[in-house]
Design a protein around this motif. Structure first.
Motif, PDB file in Angstrom:
ATOM      1  N   ARG A 170       0.955  -1.263   0.087  1.00 17.91           N
ATOM      2  CA  ARG A 170      -0.202   0.213   0.072  1.00 17.91           C
ATOM      3  C   ARG A 170       0.792   1.277  -0.102  1.00 17.91           C
ATOM      4  NH1 ARG A 170      -2.966  -3.207   3.848  1.00 17.91           N
ATOM      5  NH2 ARG A 170      -2.138  -2.019   5.447  1.00 17.91           N
ATOM      6  N   ASP A 171       2.040   1.067   0.829  1.00 23.26           N
ATOM      7  CA  ASP A 171       2.832   2.357   0.796  1.00 23.26           C
ATOM      8  C   ASP A 171       3.494   2.631  -0.584  1.00 23.26           C
ATOM      9  OD1 ASP A 171       2.337   2.793   3.565  1.00 23.26           O
ATOM     10  OD2 ASP A 171       4.107   1.916   4.241  1.00 23.26           O
ATOM     11  N   LEU A 172       3.865   1.693  -1.256  1.00 18.32           N
ATOM     12  CA  LEU A 172       4.542   1.337  -2.459  1.00 18.32           C
ATOM     13  C   LEU A 172       3.431   2.182  -3.593  1.00 18.32           C
ATOM     14  CD1 LEU A 172       6.526   0.896  -4.731  1.00 18.32           C
ATOM     15  CD2 LEU A 172       5.479  -1.386  -4.931  1.00 18.32           C
ATOM     16  N   GLU A 173       2.293   1.959  -3.354  1.00 17.43           N
ATOM     17  CA  GLU A 173       1.195   2.619  -4.454  1.00 17.43           C
ATOM     18  C   GLU A 173       0.972   3.959  -4.141  1.00 17.43           C
ATOM     19  OE1 GLU A 173      -2.598   0.387  -3.409  1.00 17.43           O
ATOM     20  OE2 GLU A 173      -1.833  -1.194  -4.547  1.00 17.43           O
ATOM     21  N   GLY A 174       1.199   4.401  -2.856  1.00 13.52           N
ATOM     22  CA  GLY A 174       1.168   5.927  -2.843  1.00 13.52           C
ATOM     23  C   GLY A 174       2.468   6.693  -3.270  1.00 13.52           C
ATOM     24  N   LYS A 175       3.550   5.711  -2.902  1.00 14.05           N
ATOM     25  CA  LYS A 175       4.967   6.340  -3.471  1.00 14.05           C
ATOM     26  C   LYS A 175       4.893   6.537  -4.886  1.00 14.05           C
ATOM     27  CE  LYS A 175       7.697   4.678   0.676  1.00 14.05           C
ATOM     28  NZ  LYS A 175       8.625   3.787   1.036  1.00 14.05           N
ATOM     29  N   VAL A 176       4.420   5.465  -5.461  1.00 14.48           N
ATOM     30  CA  VAL A 176       4.338   5.447  -7.264  1.00 14.48           C
ATOM     31  C   VAL A 176       3.422   6.847  -7.736  1.00 14.48           C
ATOM     32  CG1 VAL A 176       3.488   4.429  -9.012  1.00 14.48           C
ATOM     33  CG2 VAL A 176       4.682   2.874  -7.218  1.00 14.48           C
ATOM     34  N   LYS A 177       2.363   6.987  -7.042  1.00 16.84           N
ATOM     35  CA  LYS A 177       1.658   8.283  -7.491  1.00 16.84           C
ATOM     36  C   LYS A 177       2.170   9.301  -7.303  1.00 16.84           C
ATOM     37  CE  LYS A 177      -3.014   6.057  -6.905  1.00 16.84           C
ATOM     38  NZ  LYS A 177      -4.206   5.777  -5.905  1.00 16.84           N
ATOM     39  N   TRP A 178       3.037   9.628  -5.998  1.00 18.37           N
ATOM     40  CA  TRP A 178       3.819  10.715  -5.754  1.00 18.37           C
ATOM     41  C   TRP A 178       4.875  10.935  -6.628  1.00 18.37           C
ATOM     42  CZ3 TRP A 178       8.913  12.106  -4.834  1.00 18.37           C
ATOM     43  CH2 TRP A 178       9.081  13.408  -4.211  1.00 18.37           C
ATOM     44  N   LEU A 179       5.600   9.916  -7.038  1.00 17.29           N
ATOM     45  CA  LEU A 179       6.648   9.789  -7.916  1.00 17.29           C
ATOM     46  C   LEU A 179       6.382  10.201  -9.239  1.00 17.29           C
ATOM     47  CD1 LEU A 179      10.136   9.750  -8.055  1.00 17.29           C
ATOM     48  CD2 LEU A 179       9.463   7.118  -8.628  1.00 17.29           C
ATOM     49  N   ASP A 180       5.240   9.716  -9.710  1.00 19.00           N
ATOM     50  CA  ASP A 180       4.665   9.887 -10.930  1.00 19.00           C
ATOM     51  C   ASP A 180       4.336  11.509 -11.239  1.00 19.00           C
ATOM     52  OD1 ASP A 180       3.296   9.105 -13.763  1.00 19.00           O
ATOM     53  OD2 ASP A 180       1.665   9.956 -12.407  1.00 19.00           O
ATOM     54  N   ASN A 181       3.694  11.930 -10.107  1.00 16.06           N
ATOM     55  CA  ASN A 181       3.267  13.322 -10.013  1.00 16.06           C
ATOM     56  C   ASN A 181       4.452  14.241 -10.053  1.00 16.06           C
ATOM     57  OD1 ASN A 181       0.841  15.602  -9.867  1.00 16.06           O
ATOM     58  ND2 ASN A 181       2.249  15.912  -8.006  1.00 16.06           N
ATOM     59  N   PHE A 182       5.370  13.750  -9.438  1.00 14.49           N
ATOM     60  CA  PHE A 182       6.570  14.629  -9.176  1.00 14.49           C
ATOM     61  C   PHE A 182       7.419  14.724 -10.447  1.00 14.49           C
ATOM     62  CE2 PHE A 182      11.335  15.373  -8.270  1.00 14.49           C
ATOM     63  CZ  PHE A 182      11.173  16.189  -7.347  1.00 14.49           C
ATOM     64  N   GLN A 183       7.590  13.404 -11.178  1.00 14.75           N
ATOM     65  CA  GLN A 183       8.286  13.644 -12.594  1.00 14.75           C
ATOM     66  C   GLN A 183       7.627  14.243 -13.642  1.00 14.75           C
ATOM     67  OE1 GLN A 183       8.551   9.252 -12.934  1.00 14.75           O
ATOM     68  NE2 GLN A 183      10.919   9.412 -12.485  1.00 14.75           N
ATOM     69  N   LYS A 184       6.371  14.080 -13.656  1.00 13.78           N
ATOM     70  CA  LYS A 184       5.502  14.919 -14.449  1.00 13.78           C
ATOM     71  C   LYS A 184       5.593  16.320 -14.381  1.00 13.78           C
ATOM     72  CE  LYS A 184       1.550  13.057 -15.737  1.00 13.78           C
ATOM     73  NZ  LYS A 184       0.255  12.567 -15.750  1.00 13.78           N
TER      74      LYS A 184
END
Length: 557
Positions: A342-356
């Motif tokens: 679950r933490d990974l899913e949140g980090k993936v969303k955060w990282l995706d938003n950060f990169q974008k």
């Protein structure tokens, strides 16, 4: 106020306010190519209200970099460093392979170099022959009398399933990736082939992942050996300490780090496939019999599948255990792994938003007031006054999230204009795309964010930009209305809707008549904007009202 960053072993450097202070050389490629763990060596600590990053050779002090707690150590990742230095290829002379008359010689030399590569035989591992066997087959082979207790035998079978599946994962996926693909690429680097192919961007922390999995499967194998070497007829397997050591240790964390890099790695791989020299390397690796006809893209996804399977295997052991203490401990380990996912899913969303948003900062152009609206006359001697606030900071990745985006058509008085809209969690931004076909092919597609839409990827490839048409429209000042087709048929519009920008007196100060390609796209846009307005309004209402509100009325329009 100047910001100072002190690097150990280097001279002091001073950065002005607004400068990017993350160095581009931080952890791109370690000096020791056999260890890629240095990317994860950073840790953070709280000091006052800031986050202080302590990395090898770098100290960043309060005020230098403010990020959320859960994402501090991802900022040193090379994919996030998009300043001017990171756009320069490390080996520009070999960026797209050798061109011209030397191309055939270069390819021939590369093939000769590959023919000298020696791959170790994976069958040397002691547990190699056990991965395809069932528990009953192993018991019969060792002439071990099966236990009379049915529940105990079921638990042993569940533990054996965890062990054999980890054997398959390590031998058929991780070891293939490491020994055949990664080590071969390292070997080519020593002979100055494919020097610009970044090991970390393609394989991330594969070295660490392999070591962790090998330690885990070796520990489980030792438990199985102890069970068969024991003199008792039916001793119990003491597997709980091994599960606690690895699942509460580095097993989940190393998988998280790998999974965060996965989407970027696949995107990077697709860009590398366009090159002849990389294609020869890839074909040579994939033809190895130990790949079992699997392609690199199929092997790279294995750690993602493995991480999601761990809770199922642990649940199976928990269901087949009878001891109450064991069940509690196994259940807690399973919960730990599920929380990690679950933490990974949140980090993936955060990282995706950060990169974008990092990429959007590069391509979104904010024209000055006098260029955006010809009604305002600003003498040249006064224009410096309007440059104090950097408009680019509006897209700061730590401030907001991109909810929706897409291409629409804007109806103007004399023409139709292709526009690109960005819907954030607090405002709507209307831009027009500007293409520069003269620069087509000059951008490195490998550094682009995988989640960017095809339209934006094309704009970046052609060296284009998105120019802001008007000021951002705050969601609490935005009104969206559907337009009846009868009202706009005279203009030839279809699937149209209206976006209004109102000031705090509820006067309309801007209006955009937008046209979608289909009725479904129109409905989707209106639904996304309406939902964003609702969420923003609720978040504003739930904010704590200050005890002593300011008497001065806001002048924001």
């Amino acid at each position: 106020m100047d910001l100072q960053v002190f690097c150990k072993g280097q001279n002091k450097e001073t950065y002005q306010k607004g400068d990017k202070i993350i160095p581009t050389a931080m952890g791109l490629v370690p000096s020791d190519l056999t260890s890629l763990g240095t990317h994860n060596s950073g840790f953070y600590e709280h000091r006052r209200s800031s986050v202080v990053l302590n990395l090898p050779g770098l100290e960043v002090f309060p005020g230098d970099l403010l990020v959320s707690d859960g994402a501090a150590h991802y900022l040193c990742h090379p994919l996030l460093l998009l300043n001017s230095e990171s756009k320069k290829p490390r080996w520009p002379f070999s960026r797209r392979g050798v061109q011209g008359k030397d191309r055939h010689k270069h390819i021939s030399d590369l093939e000769t170099c590959l023919s000298s590569v020696k791959i170790a035989d994976f069958r040397a591992y002691e547990f190699h022959g056990l991965k395809g066997k069932t528990w009953n087959e192993v018991v019969d082979t060792h002439q071990k009398l099966p236990t009379d207790q049915l529940d105990s035998r079921k638990q042993q079978e569940a533990v054996w399933e965890l062990f054999t599946s980890e054997c398959t994962y390590f031998l058929d996926h991780l070891l293939v990736l490491k020994m055949i693909f990664m080590n071969t690429l390292k070997y080519l680097h020593t002979y100055e082939y494919l020097l610009d192919v970044d090991l970390w961007r393609l394989f991330a922390n594969l070295e660490e992942l392999s070591q962790t999995s090998f330690g885990f499967v070796s520990s489980l194998f030792a438990i199985v050996k102890d069970y068969f070497d024991a003199s008792e007829t039916s001793p119990s397997m003491d597997f709980i300490p091994v599960l606690m050591k690895y699942f509460r240790g580095s097993l989940c964390q190393s998988h998280q780090t790998y999974c965060l890099n996965y989407s970027a790695a696949v995107f990077y791989l697709e860009s590398l496939k366009q090159r002849d020299d990389f294609g020869i390397y890839l074909k040579w690796c994939e033809q190895n019999e130990q790949c079992r006809r699997l392609h690199l893209s199929e092997l790279l996804v294995a750690p993602l599948h493995r991480l999601t399977r761990y809770p199922l295997l642990l649940k199976n052991i928990w269901k087949r255990s009878t001891d109450a203490t064991e069940k509690i401990m196994i259940y807690s380990i399973k919960e730990k792994v599920e929380k990690s996912i679950r933490d990974l899913e949140g980090k993936v969303k955060w990282l995706d938003n950060f990169q974008k948003l990092r990429h959007l900062q590069e391509i979104v152009v904010w024209p000055p007031l006098w260029d955006r609206d010809k009604r305002f006359f600003i003498p040249e001697c006064l224009k410096h006054i309007f440059k104090e606030h950097m408009a680019e900071n509006i897209l700061s990745p730590t401030n907001r999230h991109l909810l929706y985006e897409g291409k629409l058509t804007l109806a103007e008085s004399t023409r139709f204009l292709d526009v690109y809209l960005f819907l954030f969690d607090d405002f709507l931004l209307v831009t027009k795309t500007k293409r520069n076909k003269k620069k087509a092919g000059g951008s490195d597609t490998g550094v682009m964010c995988p989640s960017l839409t095809p339209e934006l990827q094309t704009v970046i490839k052609e060296g284009g930009s998105c120019t802001v048409l008007d000021q951002p429209i705050p969601l609490d000042r935005l009104v969206v209305k559907s337009i009846d087709p009868l009202h706009v048929s005279v203009f030839g519009l279809r699937n149209a809707f209206l976006v209004q920008h109102e000031n705090r007196y509820r006067q309309c100060i801007a209006a955009f008549l937008l046209q979608a390609q289909t009725e479904n796209i129109k409905k989707t846009w209106m639904a996304q904007i309406t939902a964003a307005i609702t969420c923003f309004t609720k978040s504003q209402e739930t904010k704590k009202i200050p005890l002593f509100p300011s008497a001065a009325e806001s002048s924001e329009i």
